[in-house]
Design a protein around this motif. Structure first.
Motif, short mmCIF file in Angstrom:
data_model
loop_
_atom_site.label_atom_id
_atom_site.label_comp_id
_atom_site.label_asym_id
_atom_site.label_seq_id
_atom_site.Cartn_x
_atom_site.Cartn_y
_atom_site.Cartn_z
N SER A 28 8.66 -10.79 -26.75
CA SER A 28 7.92 -10.91 -25.50
C SER A 28 6.54 -10.29 -25.67
O SER A 28 6.38 -9.30 -26.39
CB SER A 28 8.66 -10.21 -24.36
OG SER A 28 7.86 -10.17 -23.19
N SER A 29 5.58 -10.86 -24.99
CA SER A 29 4.28 -10.20 -24.87
C SER A 29 4.41 -9.01 -23.93
O SER A 29 5.33 -8.95 -23.11
CB SER A 29 3.24 -11.18 -24.32
OG SER A 29 3.09 -12.30 -25.15
N ASP A 30 3.49 -8.08 -24.06
CA ASP A 30 3.43 -6.95 -23.14
C ASP A 30 2.47 -7.33 -22.01
O ASP A 30 1.26 -7.18 -22.12
CB ASP A 30 2.94 -5.70 -23.87
CG ASP A 30 3.05 -4.44 -23.02
OD1 ASP A 30 2.96 -4.56 -21.78
OD2 ASP A 30 3.22 -3.35 -23.58
N PHE A 31 3.04 -7.86 -20.94
CA PHE A 31 2.21 -8.41 -19.87
C PHE A 31 1.46 -7.32 -19.11
O PHE A 31 0.34 -7.55 -18.64
CB PHE A 31 3.07 -9.25 -18.92
CG PHE A 31 3.67 -10.45 -19.60
CD1 PHE A 31 2.91 -11.57 -19.84
CD2 PHE A 31 5.00 -10.43 -20.02
CE1 PHE A 31 3.46 -12.67 -20.47
CE2 PHE A 31 5.55 -11.52 -20.66
CZ PHE A 31 4.78 -12.65 -20.89
N ALA A 32 2.05 -6.16 -18.98
CA ALA A 32 1.37 -5.06 -18.30
C ALA A 32 0.14 -4.62 -19.11
O ALA A 32 -0.94 -4.39 -18.55
CB ALA A 32 2.33 -3.89 -18.10
N MET A 33 0.30 -4.53 -20.42
CA MET A 33 -0.83 -4.16 -21.27
C MET A 33 -1.90 -5.25 -21.25
O MET A 33 -3.11 -4.97 -21.24
CB MET A 33 -0.37 -3.89 -22.69
CG MET A 33 -1.48 -3.41 -23.62
SD MET A 33 -0.90 -3.06 -25.29
CE MET A 33 0.07 -1.57 -24.98
N LEU A 34 -1.46 -6.51 -21.24
CA LEU A 34 -2.41 -7.62 -21.16
C LEU A 34 -3.25 -7.52 -19.90
O LEU A 34 -4.47 -7.71 -19.92
CB LEU A 34 -1.65 -8.96 -21.19
CG LEU A 34 -2.47 -10.24 -21.05
CD1 LEU A 34 -3.48 -10.37 -22.19
CD2 LEU A 34 -1.55 -11.45 -21.01
N ALA A 35 -2.60 -7.21 -18.78
CA ALA A 35 -3.33 -7.05 -17.51
C ALA A 35 -4.34 -5.91 -17.61
O ALA A 35 -5.50 -6.05 -17.20
CB ALA A 35 -2.34 -6.79 -16.38
N ARG A 36 -3.91 -4.79 -18.17
CA ARG A 36 -4.81 -3.64 -18.28
C ARG A 36 -5.99 -3.94 -19.20
O ARG A 36 -7.09 -3.45 -18.98
CB ARG A 36 -4.03 -2.42 -18.76
CG ARG A 36 -3.03 -1.89 -17.73
CD ARG A 36 -2.52 -0.51 -18.09
NE ARG A 36 -1.70 -0.52 -19.28
CZ ARG A 36 -0.38 -0.67 -19.30
NH1 ARG A 36 0.29 -0.84 -18.16
NH2 ARG A 36 0.30 -0.63 -20.43
N SER A 37 -5.76 -4.76 -20.22
CA SER A 37 -6.86 -5.10 -21.13
C SER A 37 -7.96 -5.89 -20.43
O SER A 37 -9.11 -5.91 -20.89
CB SER A 37 -6.32 -5.89 -22.32
OG SER A 37 -6.04 -7.24 -21.98
N MET A 38 -7.60 -6.57 -19.31
CA MET A 38 -8.59 -7.35 -18.56
C MET A 38 -9.16 -6.57 -17.38
O MET A 38 -9.95 -7.10 -16.61
CB MET A 38 -7.97 -8.67 -18.10
CG MET A 38 -7.69 -9.64 -19.24
SD MET A 38 -7.12 -11.27 -18.70
CE MET A 38 -5.37 -10.97 -18.49
N GLY A 39 -8.72 -5.33 -17.20
CA GLY A 39 -9.25 -4.50 -16.13
C GLY A 39 -8.38 -4.43 -14.90
O GLY A 39 -8.76 -3.80 -13.91
#
Length: 592
Positions: free
Chosen positions: A522-533
């Motif tokens: 799985s991707s880390d969706f929470a980290m993905l969100a944080r990477s976009m601000g």
């Protein structure tokens, strides 16, 4: 009159129609339009997205919330081709926006310039769009634009709404002509697009309803498009008659009402499918009886028409009798026809109300037994999170005036079946074309449409990755959208069908697995969100779910809530869905 560029004429007309937003991605073919939008930036706001498809989903959702169209802008070539998915999604759900595409200069037609769609006909993006719009237009000269844009706007919002397309070559955007921009015929022209039903047909329909022992009202998306929810409530309360909806009509009536039975079909709750099987008269308003709400038209699975007598109301003559023969067919606007029916029904309503008491009580028994069947799993503390627990906890924390978007995936089936939509909430979904990404990116358009309302999108891990760039758009414009990522490590709805039609041991290409050892990843969706601000959290324990959802929705920040959901659980089924020649599975639940 004064000389105006083609782009200025187009934008001036949109300003006169009070179009609020232009969603899109820049490109060389659309530079002239962007320059005109710059001059009118106080009147129409230009929204930059990270993907053209997302821009279309935003415009689509904006219309579904406001019933006012926005526009999209895309450049020639791949930029406009990316948009077609969203255009088709809007078309099949009768949602409206104006798609403006740039094209290569007319002087370069047939010379094979950069990004020309010209292998079979010069500058031919119109034939790409043709199957998915109410009409497509091309302006080879700037003086043609005022007539084209006024006709396109009128076509877009009249009758059954739908997207329209205007293709403009680069030179036509920037060349000028001494042509007046017309006043808007829609906003101030005094033209009414609504039509009443033929009076004798309305009277026959009223007679059928008054004589019915077990009547049922079926509300579809046409009720929403006509803004006829109040008339729907007035009629069902006048007659004391239960209501079912198509899945696309979910939320048209308060689903906590004793008269509301839910949506029909393969993922419908028991009371909806059972009532539609046993009723003697159905008043169907603004629904097209496609395969999923009808259990693939299998006789007796959701509907029995005939012997059940159908009263069909629709603004589109093509839908009349398409899949079931109506006893009475009324072509007209849902709001006006409902008002006509209410006027005809008043004299006999008191007697009919009393006669329907036993029928309403029977449907209440079905609802109660269904609720009892769901309750244990709605309280489950199992890990991974049970789908029933996620839907129930989400429903408990949603504010009354929420806009909920369901992206395409197995989570959509659970939401249609079990999430209760109250009278002030709104439920948006991609239905007819079922384009993944509508819920993810459409949430942005919904938030622009209703900045003071909470917007929550529920999306699968597969669909979220397709259009996760919408989170970056929310950050750009400081939009407090909440995305709930239903993480089941794959394409869950197709996994379930694969198992049902071919066997659980034949899974291939429906789970996200690491090459080699087959481990689920799985991707880390929470980290993905944080990477976009944006904010991002992961929920694995049911005990944390409600509070994390509540905090995200109330945070006033774009937030992704990733929930690890049990992928092995399927919804209870009281209907079916077949894919001929593959037979649909039979229902797996009925009351004891």
């Amino acid at each position: 009159m004064t000389d105006l560029s083609g782009a200025a004429m187009l934008v001036d007309y949109l300003v006169k129609e009070e179009v609020p937003y232009a969603f899109g991605v820049c490109g060389h073919g659309i530079l002239g339009l962007l320059d005109a939008l710059y001059d009118r930036r106080e009147s129409i706001r230009t929204i930059t997205t990270q993907d053209e498809q997302a821009a279309g989903f935003m415009a689509d959702a904006y219309y579904r919330v406001t019933h006012r169209p926005a526009v999209t802008y895309t450049s020639c070539g791949p930029g406009s081709l990316n948009l077609t998915m969203a255009v088709a999604n809007a078309f099949y759900d009768s949602s409206a926006f104006m798609a403006i595409t740039g094209n290569v200069p007319t002087s370069q037609f047939n010379r094979g310039p950069f990004q020309e769609t010209g292998r079979h006909f010069q500058g031919d993006f119109n034939n790409v769009m043709r199957p998915f719009v109410k009409r497509t237009y091309q302006a080879p000269r700037p003086e043609m634009i005022p007539l084209i844009v006024s006709q396109a706007y009128s076509r877009m919002v009249s009758g059954r709404p739908g997207p329209v397309h205007i293709d403009v070559p680069l030179d036509v955007f920037v060349e000028t002509a001494d042509v007046a921009v017309p006043d808007p015929i829609v906003l101030r022209g005094g033209i009414s697009w609504r039509s009443s039903g033929e009076p004798s047909s309305v009277r026959r329909a009223a007679e059928l309803l008054l004589g019915a022992q077990r009547p049922l009202v079926l509300a579809g998306n046409g009720v929403a498009l006509s803004e006829a929810t109040q008339e729907l409530r007035d009629l069902v309360e006048l007659l004391n008659v239960p209501v079912i909806t198509s899945p696309l009509g979910k939320g048209l009536i308060d689903e906590r009402s004793p008269l509301s039975l839910g949506a029909t079909g393969r993922n419908g709750p028991y009371a909806a499918n059972e009532a539609s099987r046993q009723c003697d008269v159905i008043l169907a308003i603004g629904t097209r009886f496609d395969d999923r709400p009808t259990s693939s038209w299998i006789p007796g699975m959701t509907y029995n028409m005939p012997p059940t007598q159908l009263i069909q109301v629709d603004i589109d003559p093509d839908e009349m009798g398409r899949n079931y023969p109506p006893a009475v067919g009324i072509i007209g606007d849902a709001k006006l026809v409902l008002r006509q029916l209410i006027a005809e029904l008043r004299d006999g309503a008191d007697e009919a109300r009393t006669r329907h008491d036993d029928w309403v009580e029977q449907t209440a028994v079905w609802k109660h037994k269904w609720a009892e069947a769901l309750a244990p799993d709605q309280r489950s503390d199992a890990i991974p999170v049970r789908p029933e627990r996620l839907v129930d906890d989400l429903g408990a924390v949603l504010p009354d005036n929420s806009i909920i978007l369901a992206d395409v995936g197995v989570h959509h089936n659970w939401l249609v079946q079990q999430l209760e939509i109250g009278p002030r909430a709104q439920f948006l979904q991609a239905w007819g074309y079922a384009a993944m990404g509508f819920g993810v990116a459409g949430a942005i358009g919904a938030q622009f449409a209703a900045p003071d309302r909470p917007v929550v999108a529920v999306c699968g891990d597969g669909g979220f990755l397709m259009t996760a760039n919408a989170v970056a758009t929310a950050v750009m414009y400081d939009l407090p959208v909440t995305w709930v990522v239903w993480n089941n490590n794959g394409y869950g709805s197709i996994k379930g069908q694969q198992a049902g039609f071919f066997g659980a041991d034949r899974e291939i290409a429906t789970r996200f697995r690491k090459h080699g050892d087959g481990e689920l990843i799985s991707s880390d969706f929470a980290m993905l969100a944080r990477s976009m601000g944006a904010d991002g959290v992961v929920v694995e324990r049911p005990a944390d779910l409600a509070e994390q959802l509540r905090c995200a929705i109330s945070s006033d920040r774009p937030t992704v809530v990733e929930v690890r959901v049990d992928a092995e659980v399927s919804p209870l089924a009281t209907g079916s869905w077949s894919l001929p020649p593959l037979p649909g599975p039979p229902p797996n639940w009925s009351p004891a």
